[in-house]
Design a protein around this motif. Sequence first.
Motif, PDB file in Angstrom:
ATOM      1  N   PHE A 149      40.356  66.263  40.673  1.00 22.52           N
ATOM      2  CA  PHE A 149      39.529  65.147  40.834  1.00 22.52           C
ATOM      3  C   PHE A 149      39.877  64.150  39.736  1.00 22.52           C
ATOM      4  O   PHE A 149      39.925  64.420  38.354  1.00 22.52           O
ATOM      5  N   PRO A 150      40.630  62.896  40.042  1.00 16.20           N
ATOM      6  CA  PRO A 150      40.753  61.976  39.086  1.00 16.20           C
ATOM      7  C   PRO A 150      39.770  61.418  37.957  1.00 16.20           C
ATOM      8  O   PRO A 150      40.070  61.365  37.003  1.00 16.20           O
ATOM      9  N   HIS A 151      38.455  61.686  38.531  1.00 13.61           N
ATOM     10  CA  HIS A 151      37.386  60.991  37.942  1.00 13.61           C
ATOM     11  C   HIS A 151      37.092  62.222  36.628  1.00 13.61           C
ATOM     12  O   HIS A 151      36.732  61.731  35.557  1.00 13.61           O
ATOM     13  N   ILE A 152      37.130  63.416  36.949  1.00 17.83           N
ATOM     14  CA  ILE A 152      37.190  64.493  36.036  1.00 17.83           C
ATOM     15  C   ILE A 152      38.282  64.492  34.797  1.00 17.83           C
ATOM     16  O   ILE A 152      37.987  64.626  33.782  1.00 17.83           O
ATOM     17  N   ALA A 153      39.413  64.182  35.544  1.00 19.01           N
ATOM     18  CA  ALA A 153      40.790  63.929  34.560  1.00 19.01           C
ATOM     19  C   ALA A 153      40.236  62.931  33.568  1.00 19.01           C
ATOM     20  O   ALA A 153      40.746  63.165  32.456  1.00 19.01           O
ATOM     21  N   ASN A 154      39.877  61.849  34.041  1.00 16.98           N
ATOM     22  CA  ASN A 154      39.699  60.714  33.078  1.00 16.98           C
ATOM     23  C   ASN A 154      38.632  61.090  32.110  1.00 16.98           C
ATOM     24  O   ASN A 154      38.586  60.614  30.925  1.00 16.98           O
ATOM     25  N   TYR A 155      37.475  61.817  32.530  1.00 11.10           N
ATOM     26  CA  TYR A 155      36.461  62.138  31.481  1.00 11.10           C
ATOM     27  C   TYR A 155      37.094  63.073  30.558  1.00 11.10           C
ATOM     28  O   TYR A 155      36.671  62.942  29.461  1.00 11.10           O
ATOM     29  N   GLU A 156      37.861  64.102  30.900  1.00 10.26           N
ATOM     30  CA  GLU A 156      38.444  64.931  30.112  1.00 10.26           C
ATOM     31  C   GLU A 156      39.529  64.020  29.135  1.00 10.26           C
ATOM     32  O   GLU A 156      39.608  64.417  27.810  1.00 10.26           O
ATOM     33  N   ALA A 157      40.094  63.098  29.586  1.00 14.46           N
ATOM     34  CA  ALA A 157      41.031  62.591  28.741  1.00 14.46           C
ATOM     35  C   ALA A 157      40.343  61.483  27.693  1.00 14.46           C
ATOM     36  O   ALA A 157      40.769  61.656  26.421  1.00 14.46           O
ATOM     37  N   ALA A 158      39.146  61.203  28.104  1.00 19.90           N
ATOM     38  CA  ALA A 158      38.556  60.338  27.040  1.00 19.90           C
ATOM     39  C   ALA A 158      38.071  61.297  25.777  1.00 19.90           C
ATOM     40  O   ALA A 158      38.152  60.921  24.618  1.00 19.90           O
ATOM     41  N   ILE A 159      37.467  62.506  26.109  1.00 20.42           N
ATOM     42  CA  ILE A 159      37.036  63.546  25.269  1.00 20.42           C
ATOM     43  C   ILE A 159      38.382  63.924  24.248  1.00 20.42           C
ATOM     44  O   ILE A 159      38.137  63.883  22.979  1.00 20.42           O
ATOM     45  N   ALA A 160      39.248  64.090  25.167  1.00 21.42           N
ATOM     46  CA  ALA A 160      40.536  64.749  24.313  1.00 21.42           C
ATOM     47  C   ALA A 160      41.183  63.698  23.337  1.00 21.42           C
ATOM     48  O   ALA A 160      41.441  63.985  22.089  1.00 21.42           O
ATOM     49  N   LEU A 161      41.089  62.326  23.806  1.00 19.52           N
ATOM     50  CA  LEU A 161      41.725  61.347  23.194  1.00 19.52           C
ATOM     51  C   LEU A 161      40.974  61.103  21.700  1.00 19.52           C
ATOM     52  O   LEU A 161      41.525  60.951  20.635  1.00 19.52           O
ATOM     53  N   LYS A 162      39.616  61.084  21.977  1.00 16.65           N
ATOM     54  CA  LYS A 162      38.593  60.992  20.790  1.00 16.65           C
ATOM     55  C   LYS A 162      39.020  62.071  19.840  1.00 16.65           C
ATOM     56  O   LYS A 162      39.026  61.666  18.693  1.00 16.65           O
ATOM     57  N   ASN A 163      39.320  63.115  20.372  1.00 20.04           N
ATOM     58  CA  ASN A 163      39.292  64.530  19.110  1.00 20.04           C
ATOM     59  C   ASN A 163      40.647  64.373  18.614  1.00 20.04           C
ATOM     60  O   ASN A 163      40.664  64.520  17.585  1.00 20.04           O
TER      61      ASN A 163
END
Length: 516
Positions: free
Chosen positions: A348-362
Amino acid sequence: MTLDYDVVIIGGSLAGRSAALMATQLKAKVALVEAKTDYGFIHHHVFSEIGRLAQQVSNAAQFGIGISKPPDIFYPTNASNGTIHSSTEKTEALSLQDSFIAISSGKSQTPVIWSEALLYARGVSSNLEQFHSPAVLAAQGVDVVIGKGQFQTSPDLVFAVNNRLLRARTYLLASGSVPVIPDIEGLQKTGFLTLSEIWQSLSSSTPPQNWVIIGGTPQSVEVAQTLARLGCSVTLIVQHPSIIRHADPEIVQLLQAQLEAEGVRVLTNTTVTQVRLIEDKKWLQAGHKAIETDEILVATAQQPNIESLNLAAVGVKWHQRRLVVNEKLQTTNHQIYACGDVIGGYEFPHIANYEAAIALKNALFFPWNKVNYHCIPWGVCSHPVLAQVGWTEAQAKHQYGKNEIIVLRQYFKLLAIAQIQEETTGICKLIVRRNGEILGCGVLGAAANELINIIALAIAQKIKINHIANLAAIFPSFSEILEQTARQWHQQRLQNNTKLQDCLESFFHFRRDWKI
């Protein structure tokens, strides 16, 4: 030793490019390494829309729309290549001796020229790719490196690619996934297709008409319905009792009924044990059934695309179908984060983008942010659409007990807009606690992929069900289904409270008697 970058993103997915753009917007120095980004999932959605339109054209007569066409449609032999007719009836070649093939028009036949459809799909993919193209990213300050590389420790952690050593404080894996091919006797020898190959195969001079799809995933269900709507004979084989394992069983059952009504043969609790090629036909042994087909599509599961990254050498652990990550999306090497289907789950691309935002901030700041999938919706782009967020009825009752949970249902056939647009198949199901807290929602129906976002926001912001019931949705609209479903919460609470019922009856009796 001086670090070259704040973060190096190992891409190959849309989430990788999105993460790179987010990083540079935060003024971080970022490198994006990718060999190729696959936008093939766009083809999948485009052909699904083409199938829906073909179905609508075929059903236009029930709206009083007349489509004049000759009793027989003739195509030159060389022009009919790559053409499939959207009809549940078999087409007949009335003349095979000359240079024309006569195809009976049938009562609901809509020709789809695959070469044109594929060209349109490529155009859509190209347009979307331009927004995150390497040139656009480079102009934003991203150091884009085209190539394949691997992690090394020399002695510090680096990523080696194209004879360069990229040094960063943190790294983000967004390399996507590849299909899992089941170990079925004769499958490799006989041949098969995966999701990324299917649409290209339909543009051949003799596109397959009979399909067997192995796997119960959202994508396999979507492809099965699309092929059926475009006139193909489709058998969907699922190893589990449900065609979509993690969705609400009541809603999935309705979706399966819709697929079967459109001609998809669904076999659940069935395992394919053998595949053979007999006289240019592919045969499958599925349970106790022998099935003949033109082509086989394998869509059982995905596994991380990490084969060449040398992760074991840098202490990153993984299982067969997912990387091991914590709730902050750190791998077992805490300098390396991961997002998207490389860590497992559905594509699911939208879940991947959600995870990308969390991972990037961390990765860029401090690892304080955690993923919370409870308020992230997901769905199946079928027709009608299936969408879900939060807990199912069974999960909620297991967590809180049966007496604490109220289940609210409303059917699309009661909506004016559903009757107008002939979209009456559907249900909205809300899972609510007695205090009004919304725990989950499942929707099967038109615009479900839009409606579910409202409930996702309500769950995330802890908005209670009475606020949804107080919506004044535009008439006619599909949003009315949420309002009507939510209003049942007041009705059920009143029905279960006999003291309140008696109090209300006495109150209105008093006002009538005293004319107050």
